[in-house]
Design a protein around this motif. Sequence first.
Motif, PDB file in Angstrom:
ATOM      1  N   UNK A  31       0.832  -1.203   0.000  1.00 47.33           N
ATOM      2  CA  UNK A  31       0.000   0.000   0.000  1.00 47.33           C
ATOM      3  C   UNK A  31       0.867   1.255   0.000  1.00 47.33           C
ATOM      4  N   UNK A  32       1.915   1.268   0.846  1.00 46.69           N
ATOM      5  CA  UNK A  32       2.788   2.443   0.948  1.00 46.69           C
ATOM      6  C   UNK A  32       3.550   2.677  -0.357  1.00 46.69           C
ATOM      7  N   UNK A  33       4.017   1.594  -0.980  1.00 49.65           N
ATOM      8  CA  UNK A  33       4.745   1.720  -2.257  1.00 49.65           C
ATOM      9  C   UNK A  33       3.828   2.265  -3.340  1.00 49.65           C
ATOM     10  N   UNK A  34       2.632   1.725  -3.407  1.00 49.54           N
ATOM     11  CA  UNK A  34       1.668   2.138  -4.444  1.00 49.54           C
ATOM     12  C   UNK A  34       1.268   3.594  -4.279  1.00 49.54           C
ATOM     13  N   UNK A  35       1.157   4.055  -3.035  1.00 50.32           N
ATOM     14  CA  UNK A  35       0.694   5.420  -2.769  1.00 50.32           C
ATOM     15  C   UNK A  35       1.834   6.388  -2.437  1.00 50.32           C
ATOM     16  N   UNK A  36       3.078   5.928  -2.689  1.00 50.59           N
ATOM     17  CA  UNK A  36       4.273   6.760  -2.487  1.00 50.59           C
ATOM     18  C   UNK A  36       4.315   7.375  -1.088  1.00 50.59           C
ATOM     19  N   UNK A  37       4.034   6.509  -0.092  1.00 53.56           N
ATOM     20  CA  UNK A  37       4.081   6.940   1.307  1.00 53.56           C
ATOM     21  C   UNK A  37       5.525   6.966   1.799  1.00 53.56           C
ATOM     22  N   UNK A  38       5.782   7.754   2.838  1.00 50.96           N
ATOM     23  CA  UNK A  38       7.118   7.823   3.408  1.00 50.96           C
ATOM     24  C   UNK A  38       7.493   6.488   4.055  1.00 50.96           C
ATOM     25  N   UNK A  39       8.801   6.245   4.166  1.00 53.79           N
ATOM     26  CA  UNK A  39       9.296   5.034   4.821  1.00 53.79           C
ATOM     27  C   UNK A  39       9.015   5.124   6.316  1.00 53.79           C
ATOM     28  N   UNK A  40       8.260   4.174   6.851  1.00 52.67           N
ATOM     29  CA  UNK A  40       7.924   4.165   8.284  1.00 52.67           C
ATOM     30  C   UNK A  40       8.639   3.001   8.970  1.00 52.67           C
ATOM     31  N   UNK A  41       9.929   2.839   8.663  1.00 48.18           N
ATOM     32  CA  UNK A  41      10.689   1.680   9.140  1.00 48.18           C
ATOM     33  C   UNK A  41      10.670   1.566  10.667  1.00 48.18           C
TER      34      UNK A  41
END
Length: 259
Positions: free
Chosen positions: A82-92
Amino acid sequence: MKPIEQAIIEDLFEMGDGWILDFNNDSLQKFVKKSIDINIYKDENYTDYKSKAKKMKQIFEEESDKKVAKLLKDLIEYYEGYAYKNKKENRKEEIDEINKVIGRLSKAEGFSIDVQNNISWKKLEEEIEYYMKKDNYEFILDRLHTFTVKFLKYILEKHNIQSKNQKNNNLPLHSLIGNLKNYYIENNAIDSEFSLKAISINISLFEKFNDIRNNKSYAHDNIILNKIESEFVIRNIINTINFISNIETINEEKEFHLL
């Protein structure tokens, strides 16, 4: 789950307004069903109308630690896509914290079985320590023997291993642990020769434990074994049970990570 951990989970999965990421009712229902086999709209206790976030919180509160851990593990995998598809920040950092929660929850139940009067090994071990402090060793020897027999039979049955002989009589304690050792060898469940040798030695020790229980405890009208030797016996049996319990937990975790 600690409040700060739940707050991190709710933040990462965007649960603040009753939603969860980009799930709709239907897709969340299918996701949870596939992950932990719960229908969040039709199963018992889940029929009340609630938002998607509240449904998830209900699972966190009511389901077993291992089910919650499995669901969180699958949600992390979903979130990464989901984060990759929506260009979300890295929440490592947050993901790492949730992975710690997953690791703890997947171990929290451990190898817990109710084998005597609904008392689990953890509770019985606490009870043993209590009676040892009061020098009530005669009580412990009989109780621990009964538990150990049921404990080993439970594990053998779990692995589809015989706990009875051809005449359908229960196998003695030392035969039970002998059969379990053979299972561990055949399935490469133990890595070191030391551990296998220790279990082999315990086969003969468990045979002697039978004799102590029958002839030196309150199982019958006996002269009770002295305090020093009673504690020595009890500690050895406890160490063996804990070792087997941990081996079973490790193997359960391997199966868990393969899901």
